[in-house]
Scaffold this active site. Structure first.
Site, PDB file in Angstrom:
ATOM      1  N   HIS A 103       0.827  -1.217   0.000  1.00  0.00           N
ATOM      2  CA  HIS A 103       0.000   0.000   0.000  1.00  0.00           C
ATOM      3  C   HIS A 103       0.857   1.261   0.000  1.00  0.00           C
ATOM      4  O   HIS A 103       2.069   1.217   0.246  1.00  0.00           O
ATOM      5  CB  HIS A 103      -0.925   0.004   1.224  1.00  0.00           C
ATOM      6  CG  HIS A 103      -0.177  -0.065   2.525  1.00  0.00           C
ATOM      7  ND1 HIS A 103       0.449   1.029   3.093  1.00  0.00           N
ATOM      8  CD2 HIS A 103       0.055  -1.101   3.371  1.00  0.00           C
ATOM      9  CE1 HIS A 103       1.027   0.679   4.219  1.00  0.00           C
ATOM     10  NE2 HIS A 103       0.809  -0.611   4.418  1.00  0.00           N
ATOM     11  N   ARG A 141      -5.713   1.090   4.373  1.00  0.00           N
ATOM     12  CA  ARG A 141      -4.588   1.540   3.560  1.00  0.00           C
ATOM     13  C   ARG A 141      -4.352   0.627   2.356  1.00  0.00           C
ATOM     14  O   ARG A 141      -3.991   1.083   1.276  1.00  0.00           O
ATOM     15  CB  ARG A 141      -3.324   1.651   4.417  1.00  0.00           C
ATOM     16  CG  ARG A 141      -2.927   0.385   5.172  1.00  0.00           C
ATOM     17  CD  ARG A 141      -1.920   0.720   6.260  1.00  0.00           C
ATOM     18  NE  ARG A 141      -1.370  -0.449   6.949  1.00  0.00           N
ATOM     19  CZ  ARG A 141      -1.932  -1.020   8.011  1.00  0.00           C
ATOM     20  NH1 ARG A 141      -3.084  -0.553   8.487  1.00  0.00           N
ATOM     21  NH2 ARG A 141      -1.346  -2.061   8.603  1.00  0.00           N
ATOM     22  N   GLU A 151      -2.492  -7.261   7.879  1.00  0.00           N
ATOM     23  CA  GLU A 151      -1.154  -7.227   8.458  1.00  0.00           C
ATOM     24  C   GLU A 151      -1.094  -8.026   9.750  1.00  0.00           C
ATOM     25  O   GLU A 151      -2.119  -8.380  10.339  1.00  0.00           O
ATOM     26  CB  GLU A 151      -0.741  -5.760   8.684  1.00  0.00           C
ATOM     27  CG  GLU A 151       0.674  -5.550   9.237  1.00  0.00           C
ATOM     28  CD  GLU A 151       1.773  -6.086   8.327  1.00  0.00           C
ATOM     29  OE1 GLU A 151       1.838  -7.323   8.166  1.00  0.00           O
ATOM     30  OE2 GLU A 151       2.566  -5.278   7.812  1.00  0.00           O
TER      31      GLU A 151
END
Length: 202
Positions: free
Chosen positions: A8, A58, A82
């Site tokens: 990102h 993001r 993540e």
């Protein structure tokens, strides 16, 4: 199959100097410009037929811009989020110093996941994507930690974290799996940011 791994763009956490992980920050204005530059490069040079993306803002926004630019389908996968860094998420770097950081691969921050759990989560979703996708070229839009796990999986590397693959904002890696085996075309390509000093990530 050809596989693009795309990180990102710059997020608000980068400006605030806080730990991100599962903290769900949006892209900055600079990050959005980085994403547009990346999307134009990908459209011009190696457009995917299908995009998989993390559900965190993001990465989700990065993937949406890419999908809109190319005109291809996009699927969000929670398993591509993540690393779950638990109570560390959103803390400033200074605040986080008071936490007891995990030392061993099986340890975790409170409310988070261990490195082993993270690696297995990414191994599992990567395996599912490779097994189920019928497309010649796909893109996976995610995070630095996720891309590291994906690359370690691609290279059949051990569970240890002895190697780290640097991923800049909107960095692109291009892999291929074919009859001749596994091929690496390039890693962490950020050439789309090089013509504008404002957009360079490092």
């Amino acid at each position: 199959m050809e596989i693009l791994l795309i990180r990102h763009g710059e997020s608000e956490a980068d400006i605030l100097q806080v730990h991100e992980g599962r903290a769900d920050f949006e892209l900055t204005d600079r990050g959005r410009k980085q994403v547009r530059a990346m999307a134009e490069k990908v459209k011009r040079d190696f457009p995917p037929e299908f995009i998989y993306a993390s559900t965190l803002k993001r990465a989700s926004e990065t993937a949406q811009v890419l999908a809109d630019t190319i005109g291809c389908p996009l699927r969000h996968e929670e398993e591509l989020m993540e690393h779950n860094n638990g109570v560390q998420a959103g803390l400033s770097f200074e605040e986080a110093k008071s936490l007891k950081a995990p030392v061993h691969l099986h340890e975790r921050f409170d409310e988070g996941e261990s490195h082993i759990e993270f690696r297995m989560r990414i191994e599992t979703i990567f395996s599912k994507i490779l097994a189920n996708s019928k497309h010649k070229r796909i893109a996976i839009v995610a995070h630095g930690g996720v891309i590291n796990c994906l690359l370690r999986s691609f290279f059949d590397m051990p569970i240890s974290k002895n190697f780290y693959f640097l991923n800049g904002d909107t960095g692109i890696s291009f892999l291929e799996i074919s009859e001749r085996g596994k091929v690496v075309h390039f890693l962490n390509n950020t050439s789309h940011l090089e013509t504008d000093e404002e957009l360079k990530s490092f």
